[in-house]
Design an enzyme around this catalytic site. Structure first.
Site, PDB file in Angstrom:
ATOM      1  N   GLU A  48      10.233  -8.537  -3.093  1.00 27.97           N
ATOM      2  CA  GLU A  48      10.956  -7.354  -2.812  1.00 27.97           C
ATOM      3  C   GLU A  48      10.390  -6.640  -1.378  1.00 27.97           C
ATOM      4  OE1 GLU A  48      13.073  -5.567  -4.564  1.00 27.97           O
ATOM      5  OE2 GLU A  48      12.792  -6.694  -6.337  1.00 27.97           O
ATOM      6  N   TRP A  80       0.832  -1.302  -0.040  1.00 27.90           N
ATOM      7  CA  TRP A  80      -0.110  -0.073   0.114  1.00 27.90           C
ATOM      8  C   TRP A  80       0.748   1.454   0.192  1.00 27.90           C
ATOM      9  CZ3 TRP A  80       1.761   2.009   4.299  1.00 27.90           C
ATOM     10  CH2 TRP A  80       2.249   1.339   5.320  1.00 27.90           C
ATOM     11  N   GLU A  97      11.845  -3.272  11.344  1.00 28.76           N
ATOM     12  CA  GLU A  97      11.317  -2.211  10.431  1.00 28.76           C
ATOM     13  C   GLU A  97       9.948  -1.511  11.181  1.00 28.76           C
ATOM     14  OE1 GLU A  97       9.163  -3.561   6.859  1.00 28.76           O
ATOM     15  OE2 GLU A  97      10.219  -1.905   5.775  1.00 28.76           O
ATOM     16  N   CYS A 105      10.150   1.438   2.081  1.00 28.46           N
ATOM     17  CA  CYS A 105      11.249   0.371   2.392  1.00 28.46           C
ATOM     18  C   CYS A 105      12.740   0.583   2.427  1.00 28.46           C
ATOM     19  CB  CYS A 105      11.060  -1.007   1.504  1.00 28.46           C
ATOM     20  SG  CYS A 105      10.849  -0.363  -0.257  1.00 28.46           S
ATOM     21  N   LYS A 163      -2.803  -7.971  -8.137  1.00 28.96           N
ATOM     22  CA  LYS A 163      -3.584  -7.853  -6.965  1.00 28.96           C
ATOM     23  C   LYS A 163      -2.925  -6.483  -6.190  1.00 28.96           C
ATOM     24  CE  LYS A 163      -3.581  -9.342  -2.679  1.00 28.96           C
ATOM     25  NZ  LYS A 163      -3.984  -8.009  -1.941  1.00 28.96           N
TER      26      LYS A 163
HETATM   27  P1  NAD Z   1       1.921  -7.120   3.574  1.00 30.27           P
HETATM   28  O1  NAD Z   1       3.061  -7.938   3.429  1.00 30.27           O
HETATM   29  O2  NAD Z   1       1.171  -6.903   4.543  1.00 30.27           O
HETATM   30  O3  NAD Z   1       1.153  -7.130   2.181  1.00 30.27           O
HETATM   31  C1  NAD Z   1       1.680  -6.786   0.805  1.00 30.27           C
HETATM   32  C2  NAD Z   1       0.622  -7.546  -0.076  1.00 30.27           C
HETATM   33  O4  NAD Z   1       0.653  -9.101   0.187  1.00 30.27           O
HETATM   34  C3  NAD Z   1      -0.938  -7.332   0.029  1.00 30.27           C
HETATM   35  O5  NAD Z   1      -1.320  -7.041  -1.214  1.00 30.27           O
HETATM   36  C4  NAD Z   1      -1.404  -8.396   0.728  1.00 30.27           C
HETATM   37  O6  NAD Z   1      -2.709  -8.405   0.641  1.00 30.27           O
HETATM   38  C5  NAD Z   1      -0.583  -9.622   0.305  1.00 30.27           C
HETATM   39  N1  NAD Z   1      -0.549 -10.636   1.123  1.00 30.27           N
HETATM   40  C6  NAD Z   1      -0.475 -10.637   2.456  1.00 30.27           C
HETATM   41  N2  NAD Z   1      -0.297 -12.005   2.899  1.00 30.27           N
HETATM   42  C7  NAD Z   1      -0.385 -12.608   1.683  1.00 30.27           C
HETATM   43  C8  NAD Z   1      -0.139 -14.176   1.551  1.00 30.27           C
HETATM   44  N3  NAD Z   1      -0.072 -15.022   2.676  1.00 30.27           N
HETATM   45  N4  NAD Z   1      -0.218 -14.628   0.235  1.00 30.27           N
HETATM   46  C9  NAD Z   1      -0.251 -13.719  -0.820  1.00 30.27           C
HETATM   47  N5  NAD Z   1      -0.525 -12.493  -0.555  1.00 30.27           N
HETATM   48  C10 NAD Z   1      -0.522 -12.020   0.659  1.00 30.27           C
HETATM   49  O7  NAD Z   1       2.818  -5.532   3.273  1.00 30.27           O
HETATM   50  P2  NAD Z   1       2.373  -3.939   3.139  1.00 30.27           P
HETATM   51  O8  NAD Z   1       1.895  -3.929   4.941  1.00 30.27           O
HETATM   52  O9  NAD Z   1       1.033  -3.875   2.131  1.00 30.27           O
HETATM   53  O10 NAD Z   1       3.482  -3.213   2.686  1.00 30.27           O
HETATM   54  C11 NAD Z   1       4.495  -2.832   3.564  1.00 30.27           C
HETATM   55  C12 NAD Z   1       5.423  -3.801   3.725  1.00 30.27           C
HETATM   56  O11 NAD Z   1       6.122  -3.714   1.995  1.00 30.27           O
HETATM   57  C13 NAD Z   1       6.835  -3.574   4.556  1.00 30.27           C
HETATM   58  O12 NAD Z   1       7.601  -4.291   4.948  1.00 30.27           O
HETATM   59  C14 NAD Z   1       7.814  -2.608   3.181  1.00 30.27           C
HETATM   60  O13 NAD Z   1       9.229  -2.654   3.596  1.00 30.27           O
HETATM   61  C15 NAD Z   1       7.773  -3.654   1.975  1.00 30.27           C
HETATM   62  N6  NAD Z   1       7.858  -2.850   0.737  1.00 30.27           N
HETATM   63  C16 NAD Z   1       9.136  -3.411  -0.004  1.00 30.27           C
HETATM   64  C17 NAD Z   1       9.565  -2.785  -0.955  1.00 30.27           C
HETATM   65  C18 NAD Z   1      10.773  -3.316  -1.954  1.00 30.27           C
HETATM   66  O14 NAD Z   1      10.925  -2.701  -3.046  1.00 30.27           O
HETATM   67  N7  NAD Z   1      11.347  -3.993  -1.147  1.00 30.27           N
HETATM   68  C19 NAD Z   1       8.556  -1.507  -1.425  1.00 30.27           C
HETATM   69  C20 NAD Z   1       7.823  -1.242  -0.821  1.00 30.27           C
HETATM   70  C21 NAD Z   1       7.221  -2.029   0.340  1.00 30.27           C
END
Ligand code: NAD
Length: 480
Positions: free
Chosen positions: A250, A152, A383, A284, A176
């Protein structure tokens, strides 16, 4: 407004799914509803992507044809940047002026133009007589149907970082967006159709974690690309192992900022404070742990506290706003919980640490500076994903490196020094996918972005990202 699913080029209703409210984090108000897609919806999307992949309507276009369409999509995004930016700002709490003029939207346009060009770069293809009597050809084939799951914090940008290389490579996609921020990705669907991306090539299913899980479990999905937390990455990797899918992860970060005694302190503290509050610290690669050589520690603390105190927290559509709200109340409580536990563990909060008083709604938090935290404390190791900086002192180059590398993450890091030799030594030894020297946060479409260690593997951006969506095939032809 109630939004539908985008499957096979059409807006369709769910089969057996639910609905989810979408909230404006600056006001707490609901601004729309989207489908919480069911496994049956995911299956429909995968079947559409599968058909589109195997009949070659995208994968067998020439690189030039794919490139032209991606370039058109970039132009359309640029023309619609303000309209989409308005929705993105409302849905994600991002300062509108930053988003549309310098940030996510112009960068997303640039990313798409880069991938339009990268689609035509066929340097991975080779041919030759490597065995007597045979001609060999190495083809770079698209992996197939790809499941892409976004977070998000940069909704539109992450959608583009996922779609750009996958489409350049010739894959078809089920994407998604995150449950909290689906709106800009849904708007992108209409632009993709207008640009000429054929039906079924990109399918967008909104939904929560179960919808994501259904994508990862689907046997016809050949690869899953996630941008999300390290915990989600581990779950996805475990699920994907059942069908041996390729995974591209990522994940989270905990970026150090290492400031040596010869650094330009004004520059270092200005860059570090901006990189800590940018996107409300929900980045991130955000600057999170500042390590300063002891002789400059007191000056750096003073300067960073002043900078963080001076950050204009405000409503996203106010041009003076430097930092908007956190994405949700859950996220805000999570940030405040980290700060409270740091205090309970003996660390000191020098500024911030709470909720700004001037807002009676929305999920705002104060830019926060913490000192005297132990290197092994949670606030240094985990984090936070909020506008929180810790500052610590170090006594030698070796100690700076030890502290910098001493986390599970390895996404991004920075070093501030005037000594080129030292900068290069540190850059080589920091175990992070991006290392900035005398800066922190900027990226470029040409630069690979991705993690070491538990920040994941695979690259976004750059030609390497396109390669991640391809697989090499050896074709061997008998000459006799
Ligand atoms: P999140 O892991 O909670 O969710 C990310 C996505 O995964 C969402 O669309 C969610 O619905 C989906 N998801 C969750 N559980 C799942 C499962 N078991 N199977 C399949 N899909 C699933 O992360 P968030 O809170 O939306 O985003 C924040 C995180 O993203 C932070 O840890 C941040 O560091 C990371 N991030 C990393 C980068 C990068 O380039 N490395 C960039 C942006 C954000």
């Amino acid at each position: 407004m109630e939004h539908k699913l985008f499957i096979d080029g059409k807006w369709v209703d769910t089969t057996g799914g639910g609905s989810m409210a979408v909230v404006n984090p600056a006001t707490g108000e609901t601004i729309g509803t989207v489908v919480d897609a069911s496994a049956a919806d995911v299956d429909r999307a995968v079947q559409a992507a599968r058909k589109a992949f195997y009949d070659g309507r995208w994968s067998r276009l020439t690189p030039g044809e794919r490139s032209t369409i991606l370039w058109r999509l970039a132009d359309l995004l640029e023309q619609n940047g303000e309209r989409i930016g308005r929705v993105e700002s409302m849905n994600a709490g991002k300062p509108f002026a930053q988003l549309t003029m310098a940030g996510d939207i112009p960068f997303a346009v640039d990313n798409l133009r880069f991938f339009a060009a990268a689609a035509r770069d066929t340097h991975g293809m080779r041919a030759g007589e490597f065995s007597k009597g045979y001609t060999s050809m190495f083809r770079r084939e698209p992996v197939g149907v790809v499941g892409q799951i976004a977070p998000w914090n940069y909704p539109l940008l992450m959608a583009v970082w996922k779609l750009g290389p996958a489409l350049a490579a010739g894959c078809t996609v089920v994407l998604k967006p995150a449950p909290a921020t689906p709106l800009s990705t849904l708007m992108l669907a209409n632009l993709m159709a207008e640009a000429g991306i054929p039906d079924g090539v990109v399918n967008i299913v909104t939904g929560g974690n179960d919808t994501g899980q259904a994508i990862v479990e689907h046997p016809e999905v050949r690869m899953v690309s996630l941008t999300g937390s390290t915990g989600t990455g581990k779950k996805i990797m475990a699920t994907a192992s059942n069908s041996l899918k390729r995974v591209h992860l990522e994940l989270g970060g905990k970026a150090p900022v290492i400031v040596f005694d010869d650094a330009d302190l004004e520059v270092a503290t200005a860059k570090a404070s901006f990189a800590a509050i940018c996107n409300t610290g929900q980045d991130c690669t955000a600057a999170t742990r500042v390590y300063v050589e002891r002789s400059r520690y007191a000056d750096a603390v003073e300067s960073l506290v002043e900078a963080m105190r001076g950050v204009k927290v405000g409503m996203p559509f106010d041009d003076a706003t430097a930092m908007g709200p956190a994405i949700s109340d859950v996220q805000r409580q999570r940030i405040l919980g980290f700060i409270d536990r740091a205090k309970a563990g003996g660390a000191k909060v020098l500024t911030g640490g709470g909720v700004p008083k001037e807002f009676d709604a929305g999920f705002f938090v104060e830019p926060t500076v913490i000192v005297e935290a132990d290197q092994k404390a949670e606030i240094i190791q985990s984090e936070v994903f909020g506008p929180v900086l810790t500052i610590s002192a170090f006594d030698s180059e070796a100690q700076a490196l030890e502290y910098g590398n001493d986390v599970l993450y390895g996404l991004a890091a920075s070093v501030f020094t005037q000594d080129v030799g030292r900068a290069m030594r540190i850059a080589q030894q920091l175990e992070f996918g991006t290392v900035w020297i005398n800066d922190h946060i900027p990226l470029a479409s040409e630069g690979p972005h991705g993690g070491f260690k538990q920040s994941g593997f695979g690259k976004d951006l750059s030609a390497e990202a396109v390669g991640d969506y391809q697989i090499t095939k050896h074709v061997m032809i008998a000459n006799q």
